[in-house]
Design an enzyme around this catalytic site. Structure first.
Site, PDB file in Angstrom:
ATOM      1  N   SER A   1       1.121  -9.614  -0.572  1.00  0.00           N
ATOM      2  CA  SER A   1       0.582  -8.199  -0.500  1.00  0.00           C
ATOM      3  C   SER A   1       1.368  -7.591   0.829  1.00  0.00           C
ATOM      4  O   SER A   1       1.466  -6.291   0.766  1.00  0.00           O
ATOM      5  CB  SER A   1      -0.699  -8.186  -0.660  1.00  0.00           C
ATOM      6  OG  SER A   1      -1.481  -8.929   0.150  1.00  0.00           O
TER       7      SER A   1
ATOM      8  N   LYS B   1       0.996  -1.318   0.190  1.00  0.00           N
ATOM      9  CA  LYS B   1       0.179  -0.152  -0.077  1.00  0.00           C
ATOM     10  C   LYS B   1       0.891   1.236  -0.123  1.00  0.00           C
ATOM     11  O   LYS B   1       0.292   2.508  -0.468  1.00  0.00           O
ATOM     12  CB  LYS B   1      -0.911  -0.055   1.102  1.00  0.00           C
ATOM     13  CG  LYS B   1      -2.016  -1.098   1.194  1.00  0.00           C
ATOM     14  CD  LYS B   1      -3.177  -0.876   0.235  1.00  0.00           C
ATOM     15  CE  LYS B   1      -4.179  -1.697   0.395  1.00  0.00           C
ATOM     16  NZ  LYS B   1      -5.510  -1.239  -0.635  1.00  0.00           N
TER      17      LYS B   1
END
Lengths: 323, 323
Positions: free
Chosen positions: B305, B52
């Site tokens: 991720s 992110k």
């Protein structure tokens, strides 16, 4: 024997068979400690999950073929067991590992998984050696010692050799001490490359025989080691102790709480699974037992010795929550 | 807009601010799957512990200074919150993050730790957006969307761009799907570099809106997502869905059990802390939902991720055992 030269020579081969493990850094760690850079050598990413593979390879691969074909034997409750098992499988040898019957089930499983025959024994101090001796008498196996063996020390030393060759010079190197194989090899390798580097050994307070031996100038065995760092419950060896006396600059101890805090830093902040024994070196850096002027703006090396920890409970709990 | 070109351009800057994350491999994984090589891109080692950071950086750093100086706002229960908080601190901006009052305490703590003001809200579906809107009306903050924003997608895409530029060509790339920002950017980046690569999206069966939307050819929102993969409970976005339709070759789903098993593989065998959302891509490879002929002897890319998971209970238990 020129151990540094042996490490250098051994590394040519070991770097092809073992993993060349990565180094990691953390901005947070630099800022907490005030160091210029903390550089972490990740032997938790080594084959079988610990640095032990290096020494096991270097030792076993140098045993004359006629001798090793009779089969090899080792006694260990953990990381050395797995390393010997895998090396034997790679070299197509029969390996027998004597493990105490209270060894972590996952470690017994892993040792079998790497291809060794596991023989269980009692968990009293002398039990393992006795059972191994019994099997050696019977089958003429070759015993592999986990640390008190020159070729094992040389193999372990390639950890620091690889580290020092992959980065700019460092000022201080923190290494865990159990039997002393890792720090013996690493202190020789580090000072062979840069004589100015200071080597700090770190030991659990609850298994501080190396610390006390170093102070007294003679070996005193560990008594009732009650530490979460299961790989460091051993006493320092006959062969390793004089090397430590000559090459290690200081030995410090850390509490169980400090070990867990260091482990937590690795897991939460750096996303690295490190076992308690592997986290003592960072615990040493963070302990405040080293003069801050030796750390501030310096380049610090930290060796993580391994990452084998039983997570069955953790994952069983996670799965239970699914139901 | 040529998104691939934007990713390429954005990467020059992002590679200096973000971590260039390592790739990892595992002999065991290659042998279990029959792949020639499984190559794992470790965004759990990214700053703030997830990919992110890339999108947050790319988005916020491109907002005109007069606009961003009023302050930025985002709503998130987890990884995006931390990323926006750190980017704002680096760029010396005020950041407000709206988080549900049932968000993991460690994630709230981390977001504050990176320098943001946290405003708690209710945990019903509309609560976060409503609270953010209220604050925007009052303070004229600039809203940052976690995935349905071109510059966030471009930032996320640098993950695959970096991966593909650091290794030899791959045949298949597995990517988790939540809101779809990561897979949108990554599928464009991967095919921009090598049009032959096939991109597989992986979603929890218990939050399979992207899977169903992809089948139906129109967006259907997720209902009652009940998955351990907390980062993937969102529905796929307005902007991301058409990109997925155009660039993703297949979407598959995995069970909660498969997610936990993949996570366990990372923790135990690879010594990597990976969060459930980050482990779905590997769960997809191991699920048996992909034709084995597409895997056998192929080079497979897997994107992790993130690695943010609350370990307070685990370490509290460890410390209790000390007493």
């Amino acid at each position: 024997m020129d151990i540094f030269k042996s490490i250098k020579n051994a590394y040519t081969i070991i770097s092809r068979v073992a993993n060349v493990t990565p180094v990691m850094t953390s901005r947070t760690l630099d800022s907490i400690t005030g160091a210029k850079r903390v550089i972490i050598k990740c032997e938790n990413f080594q084959r079988t999950g610990s640095f032990k593979f290096r020494g096991a390879w270097n030792c076993i691969s140098h045993i004359p073929i006629v001798e090793r074909e009779r089969g090899i034997i080792a006694h260990s409750s953990g990381n050395f067991a797995q390393a010997v098992a895998l090396v034997a499988t790679i070299l197509q040898l029969k390996a027998t590992i004597v493990m105490p019957n209270n060894a972590t089930p996952s470690k017994i499983q892993a040792t079998k998984g790497y291809g060794a025959e596991v023989v269980l024994c009692g968990n009293e101090p002398g039990d393992r050696a006795k059972k191994a001796e019994e099997l050696i008498q019977k089958y003429n196996y070759r015993l592999i010692h986990p640390f008190d063996d020159n070729s094992v020390i040389v193999g372990a030393g390639t950890t620091a050799y690889e580290l020092m060759n992959s980065i700019d010079l460092i000022d201080l190197l923190f290494v865990p001490i159990g039997g002393g194989g890792l720090i013996s090899g690493c202190s020789i390798a580090a000072k062979g490359i840069d004589p100015r580097v200071k080597v700090i050994g770190v030991e659990p307070k609850n298994a501080d025989d190396a610390f006390r031996s170093f102070q007294l100038g003679k070996r005193v065995p560990v008594e009732n080691p009650n530490t979460i760092a299961d790989g460091l419950r051993t006493s320092v060896g006959e062969l390793t102790f004089p090397i430590i006396q000559e090459n290690v600059d200081k030995i410090i101890t850390v509490t169980e709480e400090q070990i867990i805090d260091a482990m937590r830093f690795y897991w939460e902040r750096m996303k690295l699974i490190v076992e308690p024994s592997g986290a003592v070196s960072l615990a040493g850096l963070l302990s405040g037992n080293i003069d801050p002027s030796l750390i501030k703006n310096r380049r610090i090396g930290i060796i993580i010795s391994g990452g084998n920890i039983d997570l069955s409970d953790f994952f069983a709990t996670l799965k239970l929550k699914l139901a």
